[in-house]
Write a protein that holds these residues in place. Sequence first.
Motif, short mmCIF file in Angstrom:
data_model
loop_
_atom_site.label_atom_id
_atom_site.label_comp_id
_atom_site.label_asym_id
_atom_site.label_seq_id
_atom_site.Cartn_x
_atom_site.Cartn_y
_atom_site.Cartn_z
N ASP A 257 0.83 -1.21 0.00
CA ASP A 257 0.00 0.00 0.00
C ASP A 257 0.87 1.26 0.00
OD1 ASP A 257 -2.24 -1.58 0.05
OD2 ASP A 257 -2.59 -1.39 2.20
N GLU A 258 1.94 1.22 0.78
CA GLU A 258 2.86 2.37 0.81
C GLU A 258 3.50 2.59 -0.56
OE1 GLU A 258 4.07 4.25 4.13
OE2 GLU A 258 1.95 3.76 3.96
N ARG A 260 2.34 1.72 -3.52
CA ARG A 260 1.35 2.23 -4.47
C ARG A 260 1.13 3.72 -4.28
NH1 ARG A 260 -2.92 -2.76 -3.70
NH2 ARG A 260 -1.96 -4.20 -5.22
N ALA A 261 1.03 4.13 -3.02
CA ALA A 261 0.84 5.56 -2.75
C ALA A 261 2.06 6.36 -3.20
CB ALA A 261 0.58 5.77 -1.26
N ARG A 262 3.26 5.80 -2.98
CA ARG A 262 4.48 6.47 -3.39
C ARG A 262 4.52 6.62 -4.91
NH1 ARG A 262 7.44 8.75 0.11
NH2 ARG A 262 7.84 6.90 1.37
N THR A 264 2.07 7.00 -6.96
CA THR A 264 1.12 8.01 -7.44
C THR A 264 1.49 9.42 -6.99
OG1 THR A 264 -0.33 7.68 -5.52
CG2 THR A 264 -0.75 6.34 -7.47
N GLY A 266 1.26 10.53 -3.97
CA GLY A 266 0.48 10.97 -2.84
C GLY A 266 1.16 10.67 -1.52
N THR A 268 1.88 8.72 1.81
CA THR A 268 1.80 7.29 2.13
C THR A 268 0.89 7.10 3.34
OG1 THR A 268 3.81 7.49 3.48
CG2 THR A 268 4.06 6.75 1.20
N PRO A 269 0.07 6.06 3.36
CA PRO A 269 -0.90 5.86 4.45
C PRO A 269 -0.26 5.77 5.83
CG PRO A 269 -1.36 4.36 2.62
CD PRO A 269 -0.05 5.01 2.33
#
Length: 311
Positions: A257-258, A260-262, A264, A266, A268-269
């Motif tokens: 998840d981290e 994927r966020a990185r 994009t 955005g 990171t959760p």
Amino acid sequence: MTSPSWHEAHWQRLQSRLAREALPHALLLCGPAGLGKRAFLRRFVRGLLCERPREGEACGQCRTCLLLDAGTHPDFVTISYGLRKDGVQRKEIVVEQIRELSARLAMASQFGGWQVVVIDPADAMNTAAANALLKTLEEPSPQTLLLLVADAPWRLPQTIRSRCQRIEFQLPRPAEAMAWLAAQDVTDPAAALQAAGGNPGLAQAWAEQGALARRQAVRKDLAALAAGRAEPMEVARRWLDAEPEQCLWFAAQAAVDEARARATGGATPLGSQLDAEALADWFAVANRTRDALRGPLRGDLLLLELLAGWH
């Protein structure tokens, strides 16, 4: 209980081969834990040995069915973890067990029909045991069926895998898995399925065990480590006292998840400071650590090394 829909194709294929008297002498049932391989195996074996089967299903009332229920059928053998001389359960299947099996299969079937052997987990055979099994696979006795069950078939030697017909259980489609979970009355099946990586069997088990709360706790621990509010040793001890392999599964998910966020751009959760490459490396180490926990190394040190890398 009704068999899962993702079993049906495998079931029909085996029944077709049985009807043509073309059943192979060795089957390897493999795939992730939680997809019902062992339930499928029990259903098939019961129908194979039953005296009055109907469309492959056991009658449940004949002598064979009653003996299987009692665990005393003379032509059905299960090989699993044995006991050492000191009474402690082994963590592997050893060569002596396979040699005893070979000697038993050299004798005729007591009921004059199939002799069925289950080796579970087959991927727990040590090298000597696997080598000893090769002779049985290469020179099978008539009407002998070897059923190997493995969650991690890649741990089996290629020489074993190549001599078995593979029945591979794969994750069902999400809609199929969701329908099955709903039929099992699982609360919040979508969240459970996401936590289990699309595996409906694990999703059901984990929902019943309260694993979704553990998933949230793991993510909170990782966020606290990233922010410097927790110490790796403290978190390692907490995971070791819970379900460490499950904690590592959820930790690996969090790394994905981290990443994927990185990717994009955005936030990171969990606030990790690791870049995409480091997150990929950490994900791989988390999975290796989960495997290593089954070995002789100290679990606290394995977890500490992993968590220090996140910190």
